[in-house]
Scaffold this active site. Structure first.
Site: not given
Ligand code: F6P
Length: 373
Positions: A117, A141-142, A184-185, A281, A290
């Site tokens: 990335g 994934i972002d 996430m993202g 909730r 992921r």
């Molecule tokens: O860049 C991919 C990602 O999954 C993001 O969506 C998320 O903020 C980050 O990586 C999480 O990172 P880590 O695996 O270090 O917790």
């Protein structure tokens, strides 16, 4: 007779479904089409700095097309220019790029394919300047990588998040609750927007559109007034209130981008309960999206990227990242990708689709128009 070309490959940054599919395509194309040999470095750039690698042949990539993760391992803390070394319980950072170049030369490599990335691509630009023949392959994934319409891994993450939203839907309906799903993202809302739309979310909050809690509660009440006794809210981890900040979950000292987001949905949930008196909730999907097997779309895209990356090596078109424009494979100079990201444009089709289908984006339409102009 021409010397057989030898290429190195590594997977860097956070993992995502489809990494193994790229590795498989790289190895097969290199051997079948060009009679090249391939070695794979362990744990991202760390493997090349520390000379830790394995030979990759057709046997080593057999049966991995559908497997999540990466057979090479990965790391989002191995920037060769700021390489972390643990000394007496404390990290110190050294520029190990010279070791990386030495190992590359010692191994007789003609090119290095990096699958990663923005962190991986940002290091790739300066490594070209040090004489490494780099080719980039965009993953995350972002879906926020500059220079490509699509990163592989995104479609799989959207599919997993959508399935989760579907499941939350049934329990939301049964209990007449407000249910918040955080995905996430990072600083981009692609994952929240795509999975929120695919999962039929009523409210979608993304980092690009700072939300107004009153507008969110208004939408929930409006639904209740027409007999919809539950609401689904999909929140990108980087969402923030108007005039407010993102919620930082933790800082990772030795990571190129130290910030880890997460938890904004809890804050939103508490405020909704207080303002609407409706039971709320929160579910934070986190790393779940992921994991697992890549979708058919991602398997295909990852395979196309892997084949194209080797083609670029064979044509000596170094210093480029393979990318998707529409449905066409193109290449983009790594120097253009470095240090940039790609957010959801406020005039994008997905935003229009959300509005046309009555989805609230956490602000009034007037406010959204104001932001877009
Ligand atoms: O860049 C991919 C990602 O999954 C993001 O969506 C998320 O903020 C980050 O990586 C999480 O990172 P880590 O695996 O270090 O917790």
């Amino acid at each position: 007779m021409a010397k057989q070309m030898r290429i190195g490959v590594l997977t860097g940054g956070g993992d995502c479904p489809g990494l193994n599919a790229v590795l498989r395509a790289v190895v097969k194309t290199a051997i079948n089409d060009y009679d090249m040999s391939v070695i794979g470095f362990k744990d991202g750039y760390e493997g090349l700095v520390l000379d830790n690698y394995i030979a990759l042949d057709k046997d080593s990539v057999s049966g991995i097309l559908s497997r999540g993760g990466t057979i090479l391992g990965t790391s989002n803390r191995a920037d060769p220019f700021k390489f972390p070394i643990l000394q007496k319980d404390k990290y110190v950072y050294l520029d190990r790029s010279a070791d990386l170049v030495n190992n590359y030369q010692k191994l007789g490599l003609d090119s290095l394919i990096v699958i990663g990335g923005d962190g991986t691509m940002s290091a790739a630009g300066p490594l070209c300047d040090l004489g490494i023949n780099m080719i980039g392959v965009p993953k995350t994934i972002d879906n926020d990588l500059y220079g490509t319409d699509r990163t592989f891994g995104f479609d799989s993450a959207v599919a997993t998040a959508t399935e989760a939203i579907d499941k939350i839907h049934t329990t939301a309906q049964a209990h007449h609750r407000v249910m918040i799903i955080e995905v996430m993202g990072r600083y981009a809302g692609w994952l929240a927007l795509a999975s929120g739309l695919a999962g039929g979310g009523d409210i979608i909050l993304i980092p690009e559109i700072p939300y107004d809690i009153d507008a969110i509660c208004e939408k929930i009440k409006e639904r209740k007034s027409i007999g919809r006794n539950f609401s689904i809210i999909v929140v990108g981890e980087g969402a923030k209130p108007e005039g407010g900040e993102m919620v930082i979950k933790r800082m990772i000292e030795n990571s190129p981008d130290a910030i880890r987001l997460g938890g904004i949905s809890r804050l939103i949930g508490e405020q909704i309960e207080e303002l609407t008196k409706l039971e709320t909730r929160v579910t934070i999907l986190g790393h779940l999206v992921r994991g697992g097997s890549p979708t058919a779309f991602d398997r295909l895209l990852a395979t196309r990227y892997g084949c194209e990356a080797v083609r670029l090596v064979s044509e000596k078109k170094f210093g480029n990242m393979v990318a998707l424009k529409g449905d066409d494979l193109v290449s983009v100079p790594l120097s253009e990708v470095s240090g940039k990201s790609r957010n959801v444009p406020l005039d994008s089709d997905l935003i229009k689709v959300a509005l046309s289908t009555g989805v609230s984006l956490g602000v009034t339409r007037e406010k959204l128009e104001e932001l877009a102009n």
